[in-house]
Design a protein around this motif. Structure first.
Motif, PDB file in Angstrom:
ATOM      1  N   ASP A 195       2.647   0.274  -0.324  1.00 46.00           N
ATOM      2  CA  ASP A 195       3.890   0.833   0.113  1.00 46.00           C
ATOM      3  C   ASP A 195       3.606   1.719   1.344  1.00 46.00           C
ATOM      4  N   ASN A 204       0.583  -4.158  -4.319  1.00 46.55           N
ATOM      5  CA  ASN A 204       1.332  -3.028  -4.259  1.00 46.55           C
ATOM      6  C   ASN A 204       0.950  -2.285  -2.902  1.00 46.55           C
ATOM      7  N   GLU A 248      -1.835  -0.126  -4.793  1.00 47.00           N
ATOM      8  CA  GLU A 248      -1.727  -0.618  -6.170  1.00 47.00           C
ATOM      9  C   GLU A 248      -2.378  -1.802  -6.420  1.00 47.00           C
TER      10      GLU A 248
END
Length: 407
Positions: free
Chosen positions: A253, A251, A268
């Motif tokens: 973002d 992840n 992540e």
């Protein structure tokens, strides 16, 4: 390890095979019922009650809501002295919206048995019932461990261990159906067989601003991008090339407007390793690089780094015992066409906690559909070959009978 070819009688095994074959339709029906009603980790109240209810009317000890979830432990006592063997199956689902189009697809929106735990439970219920019906023919005790919450750390195994599920147990066997493996194959490998796992979450704080004036901001996206790249050198330059290790950023973002410099980016990911010593090397270097990133880019990093499931080590002697048992029974289990004693699996499993405490072996049973087309575990299109369920029952059943006979 089995010595002098000590096995349960073939007559007893044939009785077990016959019972499993006679109950295969019911096994598949149970699997489909469970598939329609999946529940997430630590929320499997209905599934736990279904499992406990299955044993009603049988002369067995049933302990429901065992551990810190909805675990069910069933003890089958032959009434004769001998060892105690535990057989474990998990029963939680995943937060996945099913896209299989099956007539028995999940009725619970956003929840799916996308890893086959419905099949694990179905085969284990029928195997447990069959072993119970044959308890006059074997000695010792068999403890059936229906474990919740395998999918969500810390997992359901630790709570069951703390509650005493392994008290008095000499060994434990578990099975995972595996869609990428052809039907008919059983994998039983000694030593490290599944990876340990760590996970991390980190927020990189910079300073937001306008894309036309980057010098007045501090771009967290740039720092995050650099870190994703440089962190891979931990695997390539800090761990032994002979060690199996991975580091994945799942992840990133950093989304925003095209002309806005974000002030924070969230990353992540997870780490896998086949040797516990590698866990420490990776964690130490990861945290060191985070500190270096803060200095290099003048950012602040909030880091959460968690070490959860350990490496799953199959006990060498118990694995040899089971391998020997399956070789001896190979010609009698018609579904078993290939015994693989080499392959390891790069996924992680909280069965590893059981195997840390007592001798344990975790097997894989091939569940690839007959057409050879399979979707990965956790996919919304994940399906299994239901013919693998009676194979799993026979495999674990014969291993259990031979273990008890040996001891």
């Amino acid at each position: 390890m089995i010595e002098n070819n000590v096995f349960a009688s073939q007559a007893l095994k044939d009785k077990l095979y016959a019972k499993i074959e006679a109950k295969t339709d019911r096994m598949i029906a149970i699997r489909r019922q469970l598939h329609e009603h999946p529940e997430l980790s630590f929320k499997e109240k209905t599934t736990g009650a279904f499992i406990a209810n299955f044993y009603q009317g049988k002369d067995v000890q049933v302990q429901a809501n065992f551990g810190d979830g909805y675990g069910v432990v069933v003890t089958i006592d032959s009434g004769k002295p001998g060892k105690t063997l535990a057989l474990r199956a998990d029963f939680d689902g995943l937060p996945v919206q099913e896209e299989t189009g099956l007539p028995f697809a999940s009725q619970n929106t956003g929840v799916m048995h996308a890893c086959g735990h419905d099949g694990h439970t179905a085969y284990m219920l029928i195997l447990a019932e069959s072993l119970y019906e044959l308890k006059d023919d074997w000695a010792g005790k068999i403890k059936i461990v229906h474990q919740p919450a395998e999918e969500t750390p810390p997992g359901g195994a630790l709570g069951m261990i703390k509650a005493g599920v392994l008290d008095g147990v000499d060994a434990i066997i578990g099975v995972h159906g595996w869609a990428p493996v052809p039907y008919g194959t059983v994998q039983c490998t000694a030593g490290p067989v599944m990876t340990g796992r760590s996970s991390f979450k980190m927020t990189i704080h910079g300073k937001g601003g306008h894309g036309s004036a980057p010098h007045l901001a501090n771009d967290a996206n740039v720092a995050a991008s650099y870190f994703v790249t440089i962190a891979q050198t931990i695997i390539s330059r800090r761990t032994d090339p002979f060690d199996m290790c991975t580091l994945t950023f799942g992840n990133f973002d950093g989304k925003g407007s095209f002309n806005v410099i974000k002030d924070a980016v969230f990353l992540e990911g997870d780490v896998r390793f086949m040797r516990d010593e590698a866990r420490e090397i990776i964690e130490t270097n990861f945290k060191r690089m985070v500190k270096g990133l803060e200095l290099m880019f003048d950012v602040k990093v909030d880091l959460f780094y968690d070490s959860d499931y350990p490496v799953l080590n199959n006990d060498t002697d118990l694995a040899a015992t089971i391998q020997n048992s399956l070789r001896h029974s190979h010609s009698h289990i018609q579904e078993l066409t290939n015994l693989d004693t080499i392959t390891r699996n790069t996924a992680s499993e909280d069965f590893a906690y059981f195997a840390q405490k007592i001798p344990g072996v975790y097997l894989f049973v091939g569940e690839m559909p007959d057409d050879g087309i399979f979707y990965p575990h956790h996919s919304p299109k994940f399906v299994i070959n239901e013919k693998a369920l009676p194979l799993a029952a026979k495999t674990v059943g014969v291993a259990a009978l031979d273990f008890l006979a040996t001891h």
